[in-house]
Design an enzyme around this catalytic site. Structure first.
Site, PDB file in Angstrom:
ATOM      1  N   HIS A   1       0.857  -1.181   0.000  1.00 57.74           N
ATOM      2  CA  HIS A   1       0.000   0.000   0.000  1.00 57.74           C
ATOM      3  C   HIS A   1       0.893   1.232   0.000  1.00 57.74           C
ATOM      4  CE1 HIS A   1      -3.711  -2.304   0.784  1.00 57.74           C
ATOM      5  NE2 HIS A   1      -2.897  -3.123   1.438  1.00 57.74           N
ATOM      6  N   LEU A   2       0.866   1.981  -1.102  1.00 58.05           N
ATOM      7  CA  LEU A   2       1.713   3.174  -1.201  1.00 58.05           C
ATOM      8  C   LEU A   2       0.950   4.449  -0.846  1.00 58.05           C
ATOM      9  CD1 LEU A   2       3.803   2.309  -4.397  1.00 58.05           C
ATOM     10  CD2 LEU A   2       4.411   1.997  -1.991  1.00 58.05           C
ATOM     11  N   ARG A   3      -0.357   4.332  -0.700  1.00 59.85           N
ATOM     12  CA  ARG A   3      -1.221   5.395  -0.121  1.00 59.85           C
ATOM     13  C   ARG A   3      -1.397   6.640  -0.977  1.00 59.85           C
ATOM     14  NH1 ARG A   3      -3.403   1.746   3.122  1.00 59.85           N
ATOM     15  NH2 ARG A   3      -2.275   1.289   5.031  1.00 59.85           N
TER      16      ARG A   3
ATOM     17  N   ASP B   1      -8.741  -4.947  -2.357  1.00 57.99           N
ATOM     18  CA  ASP B   1      -8.067  -5.233  -1.089  1.00 57.99           C
ATOM     19  C   ASP B   1      -8.345  -4.157  -0.039  1.00 57.99           C
ATOM     20  OD1 ASP B   1      -6.231  -6.857   0.491  1.00 57.99           O
ATOM     21  OD2 ASP B   1      -5.027  -5.041   0.481  1.00 57.99           O
TER      22      ASP B   1
ATOM     23  N   HIS C   1      -2.739 -12.598   1.351  1.00 57.94           N
ATOM     24  CA  HIS C   1      -2.503 -12.823   2.793  1.00 57.94           C
ATOM     25  C   HIS C   1      -3.308 -13.956   3.419  1.00 57.94           C
ATOM     26  CE1 HIS C   1      -6.045 -10.247   2.921  1.00 57.94           C
ATOM     27  NE2 HIS C   1      -5.366  -9.136   2.717  1.00 57.94           N
TER      28      HIS C   1
ATOM     29  N   ASN D   1      -4.867  -7.016   9.453  1.00 60.67           N
ATOM     30  CA  ASN D   1      -6.024  -7.648   8.844  1.00 60.67           C
ATOM     31  C   ASN D   1      -5.604  -8.467   7.632  1.00 60.67           C
ATOM     32  OD1 ASN D   1      -8.682  -8.197   8.600  1.00 60.67           O
ATOM     33  ND2 ASN D   1      -9.242  -6.294   7.578  1.00 60.67           N
TER      34      ASN D   1
ATOM     35  N   ASP E   1       2.276  -7.149   2.223  1.00 58.38           N
ATOM     36  CA  ASP E   1       1.114  -6.374   2.677  1.00 58.38           C
ATOM     37  C   ASP E   1       1.574  -5.149   3.478  1.00 58.38           C
ATOM     38  OD1 ASP E   1      -1.430  -5.436   3.100  1.00 58.38           O
ATOM     39  OD2 ASP E   1      -2.057  -7.066   4.413  1.00 58.38           O
TER      40      ASP E   1
HETATM   41 ZN   LIG Z   1      -6.101  -7.280   2.379  1.00 57.77          ZN
END
Ligand SMILES: [Zn+2]
Length: 442
Positions: free
Chosen positions: A72-74, A162, A242, A295, A322
């Protein structure tokens, strides 16, 4: 681009894509691998005499740069948590040279122009290769499918909602049918929201002791079962993100034995941590550490053992981080209010070295699970040092020790339960297209 020839000398070359694990020099130039020199001494003398630049990697392992299918690079929208600039520098520090960015940004990555703009920012600000993942449903709202074919043409490597599951089974079936058209996998955040029902950690003994609401293992299991059935019915390509439970590993094993088009990834934290960490037992620290909220949640030791077994027997195809950076504020609160996620790019390799030290995996297998194995799932031209490949390289010092210090993280996300932990395995250098993007001294 570096056009001159350079030679990494004196290292142990581990390239699982070519079945190589032996002393060899690696010659690079024009951004690519030019030559693997397997009996290097004589050739090296000639080459050095001819003025070739040398990079001394004696005592080190030369591996293909790592490939992360899940981070996740946001950016855009949550630049206080991470940006493409900081996230790719964190990746480089962790030995990653190709990373795939999840689309749950603001706005979400829904269209061909969203994909193109991410690629443009990544080319301008990124130091490693960034591959966008598009959404399955518009806005991840679970109402209607996104324009997956257009996004695939623009360079999206996979599709995922995701962060949350696709609740509607009919939409998931249609998405999997579409994956046959795009040739791109559907990445499944497998979690039944009705069974999650506000849970914040694994539903078991530790949750009862701590008085926290639990997420039962079957929240994952039922959706994996559903989506495996839909992959079989459609002939589509399903990739499970995941995987965290023993039951899900069993379902994937069964699905593969029936030839269903399913692959799976597991994170370093699910391989190495359990719900005991939430109670502080694993780390010897106080309970309710919000950096252990993730999560899907950290599970039991039996789940952890099943995940490792799944990796060894090929049920689980690869490891993905993740990487989920958050601000300090997002974590500086009650456990059940904390944003889920761990900032993982910079610790992944060293943390995973604990599996090598425990003799559960050997180093070439670990490198395979971080390179050619994930690259194959998304069809990326990465994860290999065969001649002609991009000169994307990680130089590893597997025995060197270091202490995790979040103040030294390149990521804006300081959210890791590993702060202060002693780990073995240092990423000494990372090269992308032959250019040095990360280096630490010995
Ligand atoms: Zn996820």
């Amino acid at each position: 681009m570096v056009t001159e020839r350079a030679r990494l000398i004196g290292g142990r070359l581990v390239d699982p894509s070519e079945g190589l694990d032996e002393p060899a020099d690696l010659v690079i130039g024009c951004g690519r691998v030019l030559e693997v020199v397997r009996h290097p001494e004589r050739a090296r003398r000639q080459a050095i005499a001819s003025g070739e630049r040398t990079i001394d990697v004696r005592g080190m392992v030369i591996a293909p740069g790592f490939v992360d299918l899940h981070c996740h690079l946001r950016e855009p929208g949550f630049e206080d948590k991470e940006t493409i600039a900081t996230g790719t520098r964190a990746a480089a520090a962790g030995g990653f040279t190709s990373i795939c960015a999840m689309p749950n940004t603001n706005p979400t990555c829904d269209t061909a122009s969203d994909v193109e703009s991410l690629l443009t920012i990544a080319r301008r600000n990124g130091v490693v290769r960034v591959h966008p993942i598009g959404t399955i449903t518009r806005g991840e709202r679970g109402q209607e499918l996104s324009e997956m074919a257009d996004m695939a043409n623009a360079g999206a490597v996979a599709f995922s909602d995701d962060g949350q599951p696709v609740k509607n089974a009919r939409l998931m079936r249609n998405a999997l049918a579409y994956s046959r058209v795009t040739g791109r996998p559907i990445v499944d955040h497998a979690e039944d929201p009705d069974l999650v029902d506000g849970g914040v950690m694994h539903d078991g003994r530790v949750a009862s002791i701590l008085g926290l609401r639990g997420v039962p293992a079957e929240a994952e299991e039922v959706q994996v079962a559903r989506d495996v059935a839909l992959a079989r019915a459609t002939g589509g390509r399903l990739h499970l993100a995941h995987v965290s439970t023993a039951a899900a590993v069993d379902l994937v094993r069964l699905a593969k034995s029936h030839g269903i088009g399913v692959t799976a990834e597991v994170t370093p934290h699910h391989l190495l941590m359990t719900d005991d960490w939430v109670a502080g037992n694993g780390s010897g620290r106080p309970p309710f550490n919000t950096n252990c909220r993730v999560n899907p949640p950290l599970r039991t030791d039996a789940d952890r053992a099943a995940l490792i077994e799944g990796l060894i027997d090929g049920t689980i195809d690869c490891i993905a981080t993740d990487h989920a950076p958050h601000t300090t504020l997002d974590k500086d609160c009650e456990f059940d209010q904390a944003a889920p996620g761990i900032s993982g790019l910079e610790t992944a390799f060293s943390f995973l070295m604990r599996l090598v030290e425990a003799r559960q995996l050997d180093l070439p297998t670990l490198i395979r699970l971080l390179t050619v194995a994930p690259a194959a799932i998304f069809g990326l031209d990465a994860g290999s040092l065969r001649v002609g490949s991009p000169a994307d390289i990680a130089v590893l010092d597997p025995t060197a020790e270091w202490t995790v210090d979040i103040r030294k993280f390149h990521s804006k996300g300081k959210n890791t339960p590993l702060h202060g932990e002693r780990l073995h395995g240092v990423v000494r250098m990372t090269l992308v297209g032959g250019e040095l993007v990360h280096e630490v001294g010995g």
